[in-house]
Design a protein around this motif. Structure first.
Motif, PDB file in Angstrom:
ATOM      1  N   GLU A  25      50.127  33.784  40.611  1.00  0.00           N
ATOM      2  CA  GLU A  25      49.016  33.674  39.657  1.00  0.00           C
ATOM      3  C   GLU A  25      47.644  33.723  40.324  1.00  0.00           C
ATOM      4  O   GLU A  25      46.622  33.879  39.647  1.00  0.00           O
ATOM      5  N   ASP A  26      47.608  33.586  41.657  1.00  0.00           N
ATOM      6  CA  ASP A  26      46.321  33.678  42.353  1.00  0.00           C
ATOM      7  C   ASP A  26      46.087  35.069  42.956  1.00  0.00           C
ATOM      8  O   ASP A  26      45.140  35.265  43.730  1.00  0.00           O
ATOM      9  N   ALA A  27      46.967  36.018  42.632  1.00  0.00           N
ATOM     10  CA  ALA A  27      46.781  37.388  43.138  1.00  0.00           C
ATOM     11  C   ALA A  27      45.679  38.066  42.339  1.00  0.00           C
ATOM     12  O   ALA A  27      45.399  37.705  41.196  1.00  0.00           O
ATOM     13  N   LYS A  28      45.038  39.071  42.977  1.00  0.00           N
ATOM     14  CA  LYS A  28      43.991  39.837  42.285  1.00  0.00           C
ATOM     15  C   LYS A  28      44.211  41.313  42.541  1.00  0.00           C
ATOM     16  O   LYS A  28      44.662  41.714  43.623  1.00  0.00           O
ATOM     17  N   VAL A  29      43.830  42.110  41.551  1.00  0.00           N
ATOM     18  CA  VAL A  29      43.901  43.566  41.696  1.00  0.00           C
ATOM     19  C   VAL A  29      42.758  44.031  42.594  1.00  0.00           C
ATOM     20  O   VAL A  29      41.626  43.566  42.464  1.00  0.00           O
ATOM     21  N   LEU A  30      43.068  44.957  43.506  1.00  0.00           N
ATOM     22  CA  LEU A  30      42.027  45.633  44.295  1.00  0.00           C
ATOM     23  C   LEU A  30      41.945  47.066  43.801  1.00  0.00           C
ATOM     24  O   LEU A  30      42.917  47.818  43.877  1.00  0.00           O
ATOM     25  N   ALA A  31      40.771  47.448  43.280  1.00  0.00           N
ATOM     26  CA  ALA A  31      40.572  48.832  42.820  1.00  0.00           C
ATOM     27  C   ALA A  31      39.700  49.537  43.846  1.00  0.00           C
ATOM     28  O   ALA A  31      40.153  49.823  44.965  1.00  0.00           O
ATOM     29  N   GLY A  32      38.419  49.807  43.523  1.00  0.00           N
ATOM     30  CA  GLY A  32      37.536  50.475  44.490  1.00  0.00           C
ATOM     31  C   GLY A  32      36.979  49.517  45.527  1.00  0.00           C
ATOM     32  O   GLY A  32      36.420  49.942  46.550  1.00  0.00           O
ATOM     33  N   GLY A  33      37.088  48.218  45.260  1.00  0.00           N
ATOM     34  CA  GLY A  33      36.633  47.203  46.221  1.00  0.00           C
ATOM     35  C   GLY A  33      35.121  47.023  46.286  1.00  0.00           C
ATOM     36  O   GLY A  33      34.632  46.198  47.056  1.00  0.00           O
ATOM     37  N   GLN A  34      34.372  47.731  45.450  1.00  0.00           N
ATOM     38  CA  GLN A  34      32.908  47.704  45.581  1.00  0.00           C
ATOM     39  C   GLN A  34      32.301  46.377  45.119  1.00  0.00           C
ATOM     40  O   GLN A  34      31.222  46.007  45.570  1.00  0.00           O
ATOM     41  N   SER A  35      32.980  45.686  44.236  1.00  0.00           N
ATOM     42  CA  SER A  35      32.507  44.362  43.826  1.00  0.00           C
ATOM     43  C   SER A  35      33.367  43.263  44.425  1.00  0.00           C
ATOM     44  O   SER A  35      32.863  42.217  44.828  1.00  0.00           O
ATOM     45  N   LEU A  36      34.677  43.514  44.518  1.00  0.00           N
ATOM     46  CA  LEU A  36      35.577  42.455  44.995  1.00  0.00           C
ATOM     47  C   LEU A  36      35.378  42.166  46.490  1.00  0.00           C
ATOM     48  O   LEU A  36      35.342  40.992  46.897  1.00  0.00           O
ATOM     49  N   ARG A  43      33.017  34.565  50.200  1.00  0.00           N
ATOM     50  CA  ARG A  43      33.962  33.490  49.836  1.00  0.00           C
ATOM     51  C   ARG A  43      33.689  32.936  48.443  1.00  0.00           C
ATOM     52  O   ARG A  43      33.884  31.745  48.175  1.00  0.00           O
ATOM     53  N   LEU A  44      33.203  33.826  47.561  1.00  0.00           N
ATOM     54  CA  LEU A  44      33.077  33.460  46.150  1.00  0.00           C
ATOM     55  C   LEU A  44      34.388  33.737  45.431  1.00  0.00           C
ATOM     56  O   LEU A  44      34.600  33.309  44.309  1.00  0.00           O
ATOM     57  N   ALA A  45      35.265  34.521  46.058  1.00  0.00           N
ATOM     58  CA  ALA A  45      36.632  34.722  45.552  1.00  0.00           C
ATOM     59  C   ALA A  45      37.572  34.574  46.734  1.00  0.00           C
ATOM     60  O   ALA A  45      37.243  34.995  47.846  1.00  0.00           O
ATOM     61  N   TYR A  46      38.706  33.913  46.496  1.00  0.00           N
ATOM     62  CA  TYR A  46      39.684  33.744  47.589  1.00  0.00           C
ATOM     63  C   TYR A  46      41.095  33.861  47.035  1.00  0.00           C
ATOM     64  O   TYR A  46      41.851  32.883  46.973  1.00  0.00           O
ATOM     65  N   PRO A  47      41.449  35.093  46.603  1.00  0.00           N
ATOM     66  CA  PRO A  47      42.806  35.320  46.080  1.00  0.00           C
ATOM     67  C   PRO A  47      43.842  35.147  47.181  1.00  0.00           C
ATOM     68  O   PRO A  47      43.544  35.371  48.369  1.00  0.00           O
TER      69      PRO A  47
END
Ligand SMILES: Cc1cc2nc3c(=O)[nH]c(=O)nc-3n(C[C@H](O)[C@H](O)[C@H](O)COP(=O)(O)OP(=O)(O)OC[C@H]3O[C@@H](n4cnc5c(N)ncnc54)[C@H](O)[C@@H]3O)c2cc1C
Length: 284
Positions: A25-36, A43-47
Motif C-alpha cells: 500500500e506504500d508503493a507508488k507509480v513512476l511515470a515520467g518522474g518529472q514531479s515524483l 523527502r516529501l515523498a518516501y514510497p
C-alpha cells in the motif's frame, strides 16, 4: 538530498503493475518522474516501492474513437501536442500541453502523470475538467471510469485509490462550432502558471451558445468557472464578453505564494478568462 531507500519494480504489463501496487500500500507509480523524483529528493515523498510503468505500450498513444479521443496515460506532453488527432479533434489539449515547462520536461513528463499528480498549478487538469473528460483507472480489482469533475479531490490528491493506475483519458469530441484557447500567465517563459484559463466556446447565430471554462491554480484543485459560463450564454457581441467574465473568480479560493496573492490571482482569472473566451470565440 538523496531519496530515502525504496524498492524498484519495472512492470512488464499493466496487470503486473496492478499486482505490485495491490501487494504494497506504500508503493507508488513512476511515470515520467518529472514531479515524483524531485519529491523523493526533497523527502516529501518516501514510497516503499516504485512501480515503473514506463515501458508499457498499451498505456501510450493517442487513439481516434467515434465520439472521443483516447489518450494513454503514458503519452508524453510532446507526443500530445504534436498529435494530428489531438490537434484536429480536441485542440485545447494540444494548446495547453504546448505551454508545459520546456522541451526536456515535455519529452519525459506524461499526460496521465500530470493528472494523477493532482497539482492544481498543472496545465492539463483544468483542460480535462473544462472538456468533461472521463479518466479510466485500472487495478487488480478491475477497471472504472471517473468523470473529471470527480477526479481532483484536493491539493495533490485525486480519486485514484493507492492500488489504481490511471490508464488513459477519454476526451469527448465537441464537434463543429467550437473554438478553443488556453491562456497562461507565467512569470518567465517555460514556468508554471500563476493562473491559467482553458476555454472552449461554441458559437451559433453569431453569439455564444455555450462556454466551458477551467481555471488553473485558483484553488486546491482545478475549478470550473460556472458563474462566467452561465453569464456568457447568449452573449451576442465581443464587447459583452468582459462583463460576462467579471465573475470568473467566483467559487475559487486562490492560494497565496511567492508569485501572487489571492486578490491578484482573482484579477488575473477575470482578465485571462476574458482573453481566452474572446480568442476561443474568434473575437480575439
Ligand atoms: C522544471 C519543471 C517545470 C514544470 N513545469 C510545468 C508546467 O509549466 N505545467 C505543467 O502542467 N507541469 C509542469 N511540470 C510537471 C510536468 O508536467 C510533469 O510531467 C507532471 O507533473 C508529472 O508527470 P510525470 O509523468 O513526470 O509523473 P511522475 O513524476 O512520474 O508522477 C507524478 C505523480 O503521479 C503519479 N502517477 C503518474 N502517472 C500515474 C499513472 N498513470 N497512474 C497513477 N499514478 C500516476 C505518481 O505516482 C506520482 O505521485 C514541470 C516539471 C518540472 C520538472
Amino acid at each position: 538530498m538523496i531519496p530515502a531507500q525504496f524498492d524498484y519494480v519495472r512492470a512488464g504489463s499493466v496487470e503486473e503493475a496492478c499486482q505490485a501496487l495491490a501487494a504494497d500500500e506504500d508503493a507508488k507509480v513512476l511515470a515520467g518522474g518529472q514531479s515524483l523524483l524531485p519529491l523523493l529528493r526533497l523527502r516529501l515523498a518516501y514510497p516503499s516501492t516504485l512501480v515503473d510503468i514506463g515501458r508499457l505500450p498499451e498505456l501510450s498513444g493517442v487513439h481516434d474513437r467515434d465520439d472521443h479521443v483516447y489518450i494513454g496515460a503514458m503519452t508524453t506532453h510532446d507526443e500530445v501536442l504534436r498529435s494530428p488527432v489531438v490537434n484536429g479533434a480536441c485542440p485545447l489539449v494540444a494548446l495547453a500541453a504546448a505551454t508545459v515547462a520546456d522541451p526536456a520536461v515535455r519529452h519525459r513528463g506524461t499526460f496521465g502523470g500530470s493528472l494523477a499528480h493532482g497539482d492544481p498549478a498543472g496545465d492539463l487538469p483544468a483542460v480535462v475538467l473544462a472538456l468533461d473528460a472521463v479518466l479510466v483507472a485500472r487495478s487488480a480489482r478491475g477497471e472504472r471510469e471517473i468523470p473529471a469533475a470527480e477526479f481532483f479531490a484536493d491539493y495533490l490528491e485525486t480519486a485514484l485509490a493507492p492500488d489504481e493506475i490511471l490508464a488513459g483519458v477519454r476526451i469527448p469530441k465537441l464537434g463543429p462550432g467550437w473554438g478553443y484557447h488556453y491562456e497562461k500567465f507565467h512569470r518567465t517563459a517555460q514556468a508554471w502558471a500563476v493562473v491559467g484559463v482553458a476555454a472552449a466556446v461554441k458559437r451559433s447565430n453569431g453569439g455564444i451558445e455555450e462556454a466551458r471554462i477551467g481555471l488553473t491554480n485558483m484553488g486546491a484543485t482545478p475549478v470550473r468557472a460556472r458563474a462566467a459560463e452561465a453569464a456568457l450564454r447568449g452573449v451576442e457581441a465581443a464587447d459583452q464578453v468582459r462583463g460576462a467574465c467579471e465573475e470568473a473568480d467566483a467559487d475559487t479560493s486562490p492560494p497565496a505564494d511567492l508569485h501572487a496573492q489571492p486578490d491578484y490571482r482573482r484579477h488575473l482569472a477575470r482578465v485571462l478568462t476574458h482573453r481566452a473566451v474572446r480568442t476561443a470565440a474568434g473575437w480575439g
